[in-house]
Design an enzyme around this catalytic site. Structure first.
Site, PDB file in Angstrom:
ATOM      1  N   TYR A 147       0.850  -1.206   0.000  1.00 14.91           N
ATOM      2  CA  TYR A 147       0.000   0.000   0.000  1.00 14.91           C
ATOM      3  C   TYR A 147       0.878   1.245   0.000  1.00 14.91           C
ATOM      4  CZ  TYR A 147      -3.687   3.195   1.762  1.00 14.91           C
ATOM      5  OH  TYR A 147      -4.586   4.218   1.942  1.00 14.91           O
ATOM      6  N   GLU A 149       4.040   1.750  -0.783  1.00 14.53           N
ATOM      7  CA  GLU A 149       4.853   2.007  -1.979  1.00 14.53           C
ATOM      8  C   GLU A 149       3.971   2.318  -3.185  1.00 14.53           C
ATOM      9  OE1 GLU A 149       7.780   2.789  -1.841  1.00 14.53           O
ATOM     10  OE2 GLU A 149       8.666   1.772  -0.128  1.00 14.53           O
ATOM     11  N   ARG A 188     -10.545  -1.851  10.147  1.00 15.10           N
ATOM     12  CA  ARG A 188      -9.902  -0.679  10.745  1.00 15.10           C
ATOM     13  C   ARG A 188     -10.381  -0.505  12.184  1.00 15.10           C
ATOM     14  NH1 ARG A 188     -10.017   3.335   5.447  1.00 15.10           N
ATOM     15  NH2 ARG A 188     -11.814   2.102   4.840  1.00 15.10           N
ATOM     16  N   ASN A 192     -14.072  -1.711  13.758  1.00 13.91           N
ATOM     17  CA  ASN A 192     -13.932  -2.909  14.608  1.00 13.91           C
ATOM     18  C   ASN A 192     -14.444  -2.635  16.014  1.00 13.91           C
ATOM     19  OD1 ASN A 192     -12.833  -4.578  12.721  1.00 13.91           O
ATOM     20  ND2 ASN A 192     -10.870  -4.863  13.744  1.00 13.91           N
ATOM     21  N   PHE A 193     -13.937  -1.553  16.624  1.00 17.13           N
ATOM     22  CA  PHE A 193     -14.281  -1.268  18.028  1.00 17.13           C
ATOM     23  C   PHE A 193     -15.786  -1.017  18.172  1.00 17.13           C
ATOM     24  CE2 PHE A 193      -9.801   0.596  19.178  1.00 17.13           C
ATOM     25  CZ  PHE A 193      -9.267  -0.678  19.099  1.00 17.13           C
ATOM     26  N   TYR A 206      -4.665  -4.027  19.529  1.00 12.45           N
ATOM     27  CA  TYR A 206      -3.435  -4.690  19.089  1.00 12.45           C
ATOM     28  C   TYR A 206      -2.233  -4.116  19.844  1.00 12.45           C
ATOM     29  CZ  TYR A 206      -6.487  -6.098  15.204  1.00 12.45           C
ATOM     30  OH  TYR A 206      -7.514  -6.587  14.440  1.00 12.45           O
ATOM     31  N   ARG A 213      -2.914   7.430  16.921  1.00 14.01           N
ATOM     32  CA  ARG A 213      -3.476   7.861  15.648  1.00 14.01           C
ATOM     33  C   ARG A 213      -4.256   9.137  15.933  1.00 14.01           C
ATOM     34  NH1 ARG A 213      -0.673   4.217  14.458  1.00 14.01           N
ATOM     35  NH2 ARG A 213      -1.007   2.531  12.945  1.00 14.01           N
TER      36      ARG A 213
END
Ligand code: NAD
Ligand code: UDP
Length: 310
Positions: A147, A149, A188, A192-193, A206, A213
């Site tokens: 992603y 690159e 993401r 997810n949360f 994780y 972020r």
């Protein structure tokens, strides 16, 4: 005569908001998408608009468009780490061949071209916060390299078309953006949360959750992109909300706001997961007079509400 816009990836999360925004601004919109990670559900409300046309196509393959096109917004690409790890070759192709094809159309039609780039071009950044002059710290052979690159190549070829072919280009480096219409299972953090919290299931954080972020609400991002299209800035511009937080705190906020009974469960940190990310938005402030206005709490309330109803 109406101006026409071509939005690649228009049936995705961000692309669908852009289709709406450009239609409301009086443009005719061609939404091109191969639906690899997008969905027709995202554009269902636009389907009967006479100024809206959906084209099912993979932009990594050439396409001839007969109509006049004044603006091209190139948003096609898997965007969630889970998606681009599932589709590594498609991600590399859409960033390279897809961007080349989209630029070819821009050159032929003399259209203004805007590339959706990403904060991932900074990789696991050694400079904090990240401004646009930072060259980044990317592991080109790691799993996220497909992603990162691809987007770095996309920026390079965009600047080359600008310099050599005089295409009128814009580059937006988008930082983590969230809101209604994200796929519940796109992997993401926020979808997810929220999906986990509203089902009272454990929130999967994780690593130790200390990585940071900065999350931007979708309406703010779309406004920033709109201003960038209408500016004369060819250099890349960061668009994001500088309100930075660690992931475990985000999980706690979502549990609190959704009044969930969920606990937090810690899982393995993905390889090359950036440890910190926060946009320096001085350039956006200076050239676009833009900054994010929606507080995380408000954006999460709206997003949680949407996830409950969909
Ligand atoms: P998304 O997965 O919802 O949307 C991407 C869209 O592109 C999907 O509809 C998908 O079907 C389409 N697509 C992918 N490959 C294609 C191809 N070869 N031909 C035609 N269509 C193709 O993701 P999103 O979050 O809306 O991201 C949109 C763009 O913004 C991407 O380019 C992404 O890299 C960029 N971006 C998003 C974020 C974010 O936080 N949402 C952050 C940085 C950059
Ligand atoms: N993350 C997490 N739990 C999840 C999904 C993501 O802790 O269920 C973390 C992920 O490891 C990363 C951050 O949340 O540190 C943001 O991940 P996301 O996939 O949303 O976007 P990224 O910024 O990594 O592209």
């Amino acid at each position: 005569m109406k101006n026409n816009a071509l939005i690649t990836g228009g049936a995705g999360f961000l692309g669908s908001y852009l289709c709406q925004r450009l239609l409301h601004s009086g443009l005719k919109v061609f939404c091109l998408d191969n639906l690899i990670t997008g969905s027709l559900k995202n554009i269902i409300q636009l389907k009967n608009d006479k100024n809206f046309e959906f084209i099912k196509h993979d932009i990594s393959k050439q396409i001839v468009i007969k109509d006049k096109i004044s603006f091209i917004l190139h948003f096609a690409s898997p965007a969630s780490p889970v998606d681009y790890l599932k589709y590594p070759i498609q991600t590399l192709k859409v960033g390279s061949l897809g961007t080349h094809n989209a630029l070819g159309i821009a050159k032929e039609k003399k259209a203004r071209f805007l590339l959706a780039s990403t904060s991932e071009v900074y990789g696991d950044p050694l400079m904090h916060p990240q401004n646009e002059d930072y060259w980044g710290n990317v592991n080109c052979i790691g799993p996220r390299g497909v992603y990162d690159e691809a987007k770095r190549f996309a920026e390079a070829i965009t600047m080359a078309y600008h310099r050599v072919h005089k295409v009128d280009t814009r580059i937006v480096r988008i930082f983590n953006t969230y809101g209604p219409r994200m796929r519940k299972n796109d992997g993401r953090a926020i979808p997810n949360f929220i999906s986990q919290a509203i089902r009272n299931k454990p929130l999967t954080v994780y690593g130790k959750g200390l990585q940071t972020r900065s999350f931007c609400y979708v309406d703010d991002l779309i406004e920033g992109i709109w201003r960038l299209i209408n500016s004369d800035t060819n250099l890349p511009v960061n668009i994001g909300n500088p309100d930075e937080m660690c992931l475990v705190d985000l999980a706690k906020h979502i549990i609190r706001i959704s009044q969930s009974k969920s606990k937090i469960e810690y899982r393995k940190l993905p390889i090359d997961d950036p440890k910190q990310r926060r946009p320096d938005i001085s350039r956006a402030k200076k050239y676009l007079k833009w900054q994010a206005g929606v507080a995380l709490e408000d954006g999460l309330i709206r997003t949680i509400e949407w996830f409950r109803q969909n």
